[in-house]
Design an enzyme around this catalytic site. Structure first.
Site, PDB file in Angstrom:
ATOM      1  N   CYS B  32      44.511  45.601  41.904  1.00 59.73           N
ATOM      2  CA  CYS B  32      45.064  46.376  40.788  1.00 59.73           C
ATOM      3  C   CYS B  32      45.683  47.671  41.303  1.00 59.73           C
ATOM      4  O   CYS B  32      44.983  48.589  41.718  1.00 59.73           O
ATOM      5  CB  CYS B  32      43.956  46.653  39.781  1.00 59.73           C
ATOM      6  SG  CYS B  32      44.268  48.017  38.671  1.00 59.73           S
ATOM      7  N   CYS B  35      44.792  50.977  39.697  1.00 62.44           N
ATOM      8  CA  CYS B  35      43.419  51.365  40.041  1.00 62.44           C
ATOM      9  C   CYS B  35      43.414  52.147  41.354  1.00 62.44           C
ATOM     10  O   CYS B  35      42.697  53.123  41.502  1.00 62.44           O
ATOM     11  CB  CYS B  35      42.533  50.124  40.189  1.00 62.44           C
ATOM     12  SG  CYS B  35      42.416  49.130  38.696  1.00 62.44           S
TER      13      CYS B  35
END
Lengths: 312, 109
Positions: B32, B35
Site C-alpha cells: 500500500c 501507507c
C-alpha cells in the site's frame, strides 16, 4: 526554518520537486512546502509506464521517493505544512502557512489537483466502506467481489485493470459511449475478460447498509434507471485543482486552473504556476516535471532581472 | 522510543484492547503506497505523544481477521482505542495537522 528565501515552491509533486532540483542547482535558497508527504498523485499510482528512462516502468511510490532524495541532494529545504494564503508586500511574496509566514522574491505554485467527487448520496458516507479513490490501496479488500470503476480516462482504466487481479468482476461505468483513455490501455481493458462496460451511464446514488452493496444508475441518453450490485466503487472522474488558497489573487479559469504563459508566469510578477494546477496542462508525470523545470528557469531569469534593476 | 510497535492477531487483544492507555493502531500493508507515505507522519506523532498514547501498527495481510473485525476496507486506516473500544477511525492519507486534531479529539472523549 528561516523566514526569507529566494524562491518558495508550494506542493511537492513531480512538478514542485523538479522545480526544486533546478532552483537548488542554481544555488537559489529554496523552500518546498508540502501538506502531506512528497509525491503528489504518483505516490498512490501503481506502475508508471510512460515516464522515459524506466524500460519496464516504475512503481509510483518508488519514483516519488527517488525524486524526493534527488530534491534534497541539491539543498532544497522541506516544510511539512499547509498554505492558506499568499499576499504581496512590494517585491516580496508572502506565503501564509500553518507554521507562520515565509517570504521570497519568487513563488512557484505547484499544488496540483485531487480526485473530483461524484457529488451523489452515499459517496461521503461510504468513503472507506466501499467507496475509494485508490485502487492500489484497497483492491486487496475486494478479493472475488464485484466492483465498479467510474470514469473513462487513463486513471479509470489503469486502476480498473489493477482491480481485475483481485475482484471477481470490474464494471466500468462511463457517461459517454467511448473512452478518453490512451489506446494501449483501451486495448488491454477490452481484452480483459473480467472487465465489463456500461456506456452512457451515470451514478445516481451509492447504496449500502454499513458498507456499499449497490449502485443506482441512470442511462444518460434514455433516462432509464438500473441497478448494479457491487461491494466497491472506485471513482476516477477527473481532477479538481488545489487553488482555493489563491482565489482573488491570480486569474483562473472556471474550474480553478491558474492562467499562465509559456514560461509559467501568472498575471502577478514573481508568481509562477506549473503542473496540474495550471490551465491546459497535459497532466502527465513527464509534462509535470517539464513544467517544473520551465518555471524554475523562469524564476532564475526573473531574479536576475530584479538584481540587475536594483543594481542600476 | 516512541516508535510504533508491530501488533498481530495474536497480540492485538493484549497490547491494544487491554492496554491501560489509549492506543493508536495504524492498519497498513506492504503493497500500500499511501501507507508507506503515512508511516513517517505516524512515527513523528508517536514521538510527540510519547507517554500519553501507545502507537501500534497492524499488517492487514498478516492479520486479516483483526482488519475484518473492525470492517477495514481501505488502508491506511488509523483507529484509536480506549479501554478496549474504538473511539476514532480515520481513513486515508491525511496531513499531520488533521491527524493531530483527530487524535486530540479522541483523547478527550
Amino acid at each position: 526554518m528561516d523566514k526569507q528565501y529566494d524562491v518558495i515552491i508550494v506542493g511537492a509533486g513531480p512538478t514542485g520537486m523538479t522545480a526544486a532540483i533546478y532552483t537548488g542547482r542554481a544555488r537559489l535558497k529554496t523552500l518546498l512546502i508540502e501538506r502531506m508527504t512528497p509525491g503528489g498523485q504518483i505516490a498512490t499510482t501503481s506502475t508508471v509506464e510512460n515516464y522515459p528512462g524506466f524500460t519496464q516502468g516504475i512503481e509510483g511510490p518508488d519514483l516519488s521517493e527517488a525524486m524526493e532524495t534527488q530534491t534534497k541532494r541539491f539543498g532544497a529545504e522541506m516544510l511539512s505544512s499547509e498554505v492558506h494564503g499568499v499576499s504581496l508586500d512590494g517585491l516580496d511574496r508572502v506565503v501564509h502557512t500553518d507554521d507562520g509566514d515565509v517570504t521570497a522574491r519568487a513563488l512557484i505554485v505547484t499544488s496540483g489537483a485531487e480526485h473530483a467527487r461524484l457529488g451523489v448520496p452515499g459517496e461521503l458516507e461510504y468513503m472507506g466502506k466501499g467507496v475509494s479513490n485508490c485502487a492500489v490501496c484497497d483492491a486487496a479488500f475486494f478479493v472475488d467481489s464485484p466492483v465498479a470503476v467510474v470514469g473513462g480516462g487513463d486513471a479509470a482504466l489503469d486502476e480498473g485493470l489493477f482491480l481485475t487481479r483481485y475482484a471477481s468482476k470490474v464494471t466500468l461505468i462511463h457517461r459517454r459511449d467511448q473512452l478518453r483513455a490512451g489506446k494501449i490501455l483501451q486495448e488491454r481493458a477490452f481484452a480483459e475478460p473480467k472487465m465489463e462496460f456500461q456506456w452512457d451511464t451515470v451514478v445516481e446514488r451509492i447504496n449500502g447498509n454499513g458498507v456499499v452493496s449497490s449502485l443506482s444508475l441512470k442511462n444518460a441518453k434514455t433516462g432509464a434507471p438500473s441497478s448494479l450490485e457491487v461491494e466497491g466503487v472506485f471513482i476516477y472522474i477527473g481532477l479538481t485543482p488545489n487553488s482555493n488558497f489563491l482565489q482573488g489573487l491570480l486569474p483562473m479559469d472556471n474550474a480553478g486552473h491558474i492562467l499562465v504563459n509559456a514560461w509559467m508566469e501568472t498575471a502577478v510578477p514573481g508568481i509562477f504556476a506549473a503542473g496540474d494546477i495550471r490551465q491546459q496542462a497535459a497532466r502527465q508525470v513527464v509534462s509535470a516535471a517539464g513544467d517544473g523545470a520551465t518555471a524554475a528557469l523562469a524564476v532564475r531569469r526573473y531574479l536576475q532581472e530584479l538584481r540587475a534593476k536594483a543594481g542600476e | 522510543m516512541g516508535k510504533p510497535v508491530e501488533v498481530s492477531e495474536i497480540t492485538f487483544d493484549d497490547q491494544v484492547l487491554k492496554s491501560g492507555q489509549p492506543v493508536l493502531v495504524d492498519f497498513w500493508a506492504p503493497w500500500c503506497a499511501p501507507c508507506r507515505r503515512l508511516a513517517p507522519i505516524v512515527e513523528e506523532l508517536a514521538q510527540e505523544y510519547e507517554g500519553r498514547v501507545t502507537f501500534t501498527k497492524l499488517n492487514t495481510d498478516e492479520s486479516p481477521n483483526v482488519a475484518a473485525r473492525y470492517g477495514i476496507m481501505s488502508i491506511p486506516t488509523i483507529m484509536v482505542f480506549k479501554n478496549g473500544h474504538p473511539v476514532k477511525q480515520v481513513v486515508g492519507l491525511r496531513p499531520k495537522k488533521d491527524l493531530k486534531q483527530q487524535l486530540d479529539e479522541a483523547l478527550v472523549v
